[in-house]
Design a protein around this motif. Structure first.
Motif, PDB file in Angstrom:
ATOM      1  N   SER A 137      29.911  -8.254  10.379  1.00 21.48           N
ATOM      2  CA  SER A 137      30.443  -8.058   9.032  1.00 21.48           C
ATOM      3  C   SER A 137      31.824  -8.704   8.943  1.00 21.48           C
ATOM      4  N   PRO A 138      32.238  -9.124   7.751  1.00 17.04           N
ATOM      5  CA  PRO A 138      33.559  -9.755   7.612  1.00 17.04           C
ATOM      6  C   PRO A 138      34.701  -8.878   8.104  1.00 17.04           C
TER       7      PRO A 138
ATOM      8  N   HIS B 282      35.669 -11.318  -2.190  1.00 15.63           N
ATOM      9  CA  HIS B 282      34.859 -12.524  -2.032  1.00 15.63           C
ATOM     10  C   HIS B 282      33.369 -12.204  -2.141  1.00 15.63           C
ATOM     11  N   HIS B 283      32.938 -11.183  -1.427  1.00 12.68           N
ATOM     12  CA  HIS B 283      31.515 -10.866  -1.407  1.00 12.68           C
ATOM     13  C   HIS B 283      31.047 -10.292  -2.747  1.00 12.68           C
TER      14      HIS B 283
ATOM     15  N   VAL C  93      38.324  -9.823   1.624  1.00 16.65           N
ATOM     16  CA  VAL C  93      36.942  -9.914   2.107  1.00 16.65           C
ATOM     17  C   VAL C  93      35.974  -9.320   1.089  1.00 16.65           C
TER      18      VAL C  93
ATOM     19  N   VAL D 132      30.475 -13.208  -4.943  1.00 16.75           N
ATOM     20  CA  VAL D 132      29.220 -13.880  -4.609  1.00 16.75           C
ATOM     21  C   VAL D 132      28.035 -13.116  -5.186  1.00 16.75           C
ATOM     22  N   VAL D 133      28.054 -11.787  -5.087  1.00 13.54           N
ATOM     23  CA  VAL D 133      26.975 -10.971  -5.641  1.00 13.54           C
ATOM     24  C   VAL D 133      26.867 -11.186  -7.147  1.00 13.54           C
TER      25      VAL D 133
END
Length: 456
Positions: free
Chosen positions: A331-332, A236-237, A233, A240-241
């Motif tokens: 949240s994830p 991944h984020h 999780v 993306v950032v």
């Protein structure tokens, strides 16, 4: 060989002094002590009765068979009977007292001629009652001391018995071999029984250590599993950032140098954080037995709850589901933990409550989400399970990690209930010395101590 023998002989007096010149109740500590010692006040009642009987019989034999008279007969029989009782609390001093009584018999015993009338009343220097009492002392001693001490006392007893028997001219009329055989068998039996106690004690200790190690391993395995999922999780984020930070300068006309620098700093920090995360948790991935495709599959969320429930129904479980409240962004980590808690609860219900009806309730609130899974009583016995389960332990870990709450336990109708309250955004719980803590304190494997929880 000669040198070793000489060293052993020189060390023998010191060993005997250390082993036999003691007033301690337990010369070798508490290791291997039989359980009956806890009941000594109760056991003393029949032992006192036996000692009184032996006192009467021994007095008669010493007074008339050994020709000592009543006074001396009572004295020596009393010493041996009293030593038998003392051996329950102080085995080595009791053995010395019994030996003293045996030695003191020798100068006062005379051949009264009664040995011809009675086939066997004793084997000099013991009467029949004296042998019984001394054997009892050796038995109690062998049950409580190291085998070495038991062998030392038996050897000294036999040697002194032979010496005392050899001091009388009418020793040929009395066969001491039977007395020696009785004493040897007594010590062997006592040592064997003590050996069984020692082995059982060690097995119990080993089982406790094994159970504790298994609990710790279970806890670590579940934490590793959670760490792997959170890694997916967070990674991944963070990716993306990093991508968004890289794209920002292209979305602005004539971006300033300051903007470029700040965005580049965001991207660089995100990449560094992602690199560190992968480095720290890389070992978990290397030990993951899942296939490569499964390792990098997206982590499930509550959107896949219908699919999970459908699979349970396909397995023959009567499952009903209800969702209340308006779904809000979570949240994830909360999404993943809520899904996993429902998944574990359904698995537990299928495993431990065959034929039961299961109800899944998901309640959305402004502060978070509540999941409640209940099952009715099983309609047939559950198959036996082996080992310690991870279910409830993992649920507690997930809830505590997010700053949420988890409650589990049986229901009045014989079923089981799992309720988890998770915040919309994870809150950092206070970290204890052994890991995260929830509202109720540190997560402890002992929380799953009862059999119903250990296998869920």
């Amino acid at each position: 060989m000669m040198k070793r023998s000489a060293q052993a002989l020189r060390a023998l007096p010191g060993i005997l002094r250390k082993d036999l010149l003691t007033l301690e109740a337990d010369p070798n500590g508490q290791a291997g002590q039989p359980r009956w010692l806890e009941w000594r006040p109760v056991i003393m009642v029949p032992l006192v009765m036996l000692a009184v009987v032996m006192l009467i019989v021994g007095t008669n034999q010493y007074a008339f068979e050994f020709g000592m008279g009543i006074q001396l007969g009572i004295l020596f029989a009393g010493i041996q009977s009293g030593a038998f009782l003392v051996a329950v609390y102080r085995p080595v001093p009791a053995w010395w007292a019994s030996m003293a009584g045996m030695v003191m018999v020798t100068p006062f015993a005379t051949n009264a001629g009664s040995w011809d009338r009675i086939p066997w009343d004793g084997a000099y220097p013991w009467s029949g009652a004296g042998i019984a009492m001394h054997a009892g002392v050796l038995l109690l001693l062998a049950l409580r001391v190291r085998p070495r001490i038991a062998v030392e006392t038996l050897t000294i007893t036999v040697l002194l018995g032979l010496a005392c028997g050899a001091s009388t001219p009418w020793r040929s009329a009395h066969d001491i071999r039977l007395a020696i055989a009785v004493l040897v068998v007594t010590v062997v039996v006592g040592g064997a029984l003590r050996g069984l106690v020692v082995v059982r004690t060690k097995l119990v200790v080993q089982e406790e250590l094994t159970a504790e190690e298994r609990s710790r391993r279970t806890l670590l395995e579940e934490r590793n599993r959670i760490a792997r999922e959170l890694h997916d999780v967070v990674a991944h984020h963070m990716s993306v950032v990093s991508i968004q930070a890289q794209v920002v300068p292209h979305l602005v006309e004539n971006p300033s140098d300051e903007l470029r620098e700040n965005v580049e700093g965001i991207r660089r920090n995100a990449v560094d954080a992602l690199t560190e995360l992968r480095r720290v948790l890389g070992v978990l991935r290397s030990e993951d037995p899942l296939p490569q495709a499964a390792r990098h599959a997206p982590q499930p969320t509550l959107e896949r709850l219908d699919e999970l429930i459908g699979n349970a129904r396909g397995a023959g479980v009567d499952v009903t589901a209800e969702t209340t409240g308006e779904p809000r962004p979570l949240s994830p980590g909360v999404e993943l933990s809520a899904f996993r808690i429902v998944q574990e609860a359904l698995s537990n219900a299928m495993r431990h409550a065959p034929g039961a009806r299961v109800r899944v309730e998901v309640g959305h609130r402004s502060s978070g989400v509540t999941v409640r899974i209940t099952n009715t009583a099983p309609v047939r016995p559950a198959p036996p399970t082996t080992g310690v389960g991870h279910g409830l332990l993992g649920m507690r870990e997930r809830a505590a990690m997010l700053g949420g709450e988890l409650a589990t336990g049986p229901t009045p109708d014989g079923g089981y209930e799992v309720t988890a309250i998770l915040p919309a955004r994870p809150t950092a719980g206070p970290a204890g010395p052994d890991g995260p803590t929830g509202p109720a304190g540190p997560i402890d494997p002992a929380d799953s101590a009862d059999p119903a929880e250990d296998t869920r």
